[in-house]
Write an enzyme that holds these catalytic residues in place. Sequence first.
Site, mmCIF file in Angstrom:
data_model
loop_
_atom_site.group_PDB
_atom_site.id
_atom_site.type_symbol
_atom_site.label_atom_id
_atom_site.label_comp_id
_atom_site.label_asym_id
_atom_site.label_seq_id
_atom_site.Cartn_x
_atom_site.Cartn_y
_atom_site.Cartn_z
ATOM 1 C CB CYS A 1 36.758 37.334 37.680
ATOM 2 S SG CYS A 1 37.325 38.854 36.892
ATOM 3 N NE ARG B 1 41.837 33.501 36.280
ATOM 4 C CZ ARG B 1 42.573 34.212 35.401
ATOM 5 N NH1 ARG B 1 43.545 33.638 34.734
ATOM 6 N NH2 ARG B 1 42.330 35.500 35.227
#
Length: 277
Positions: free
Chosen positions: A205, A158
């Site tokens: 998330c 990420r």
Amino acid sequence: MKIEVRPLAEFTTLGVGGEAEIWTVETPTDLVEATKAPYRVLGNGSNLLVSDRGVSERVIRLGGVFAAADLGQSRSQTHVTPWLGAGALLPNLVQEARQKGLSGLEPLFGIPASLGGAVRMNAGTRFGEMADVLEAVEIFKDGAFYVYHPSELGFGYRRSQLPPGGIITRVRLRLTQRDPAEIEARLRQVDQARKGQPKRKSAGCAFKNPAGDSAGRLIDQAGFKGLRAGGAMISREHGNFVVNTGGARAADVWQLVKRIQEVLPLELEWEIWGELP
Ligand code: FAD
Ligand code: EPU
């Protein structure tokens, strides 16, 4: 080019955020003009928590030539796509690849992102990530376009390291021809892994997973599920999702984030735009 002052809540999946000047650029000339003052780049707005006061910088959205994308026709086992506009939506590309029997994007099935935002975040699932299928990335900065090899962009979990102020404008992908039945099976597997995620408005998330563990599991174990602040709530379905149950403000969402971080040392996955209380 379109310039409008709008609440960013309308452009984010969490449905939160104050006003900004939004510049939707359609041509390279527009992009040069739009970047003459401080700016930010907006993709699909699905990994953003934007302040209730909005942001003072121009917010650039990629439209026109920067949103056009066609994966092309493969002539060999390995298919390097034509240049794809970074403003194109990733879910559309996943579907096009599926229809054309092109494999590689299946791990990204279900991720609501623009192509540029998916590259910038190196979006992924446990099955794979954006960087795995990148052939080349075109980045606009300081008034010119540059082509980068993915190895130059510091991709990690990420994470990416783009040149400061760089705007991803086009991308080429490396896909593979595969039996459509195998592609379908892989898509089902990825879809299955998403079953525990809430359908309500969220930004995915909130936190990155710590090495070898799951932030959602830790938040769940700490007893935070169902905790509310104003219109925001820590999802009862998945601890790492904060959902907007209606009328949530950034301040509400931020209160929940801070509450979790008082107890658990988790790193935020979201990008924060503007000042939060
Ligand atoms: P935005 O949220 O608009 O922007 C994110 C960052 O990227 C910002 O810093 C922005 O400035 C920058 N950016 C955007 N476009 C460009 C560009 N062209 N050039 C340079 N910088 C740019 N993520 C996952 O990784 N895996 C998942 O499984 C996943 N599931 C999700 C499920 C849901 C329901 C939701 C709402 C989100 C989920 N996400 C997931 C999070 C999100 O979809 C990803 O982070 C995605 O990559 C964000 O892309 P975006 O276009 O929305 O970017
Ligand atoms: N779990 C709980 N309670 C919860 C949530 C999860 O006990 O409230 C447990 C699950 O039972 C499972 C484990 O934690 O044993 C992992 O959960 P899950 O399978 O949901 O995966 P995750 O690690 O929470 C990651 C990504 C998601 C991605 C899925 C599917 C991160 C931070 N999250 O979630 O990505 O969609 O895997 O591959 O890496 C995102 O980044 O925004 C995102 C949604």
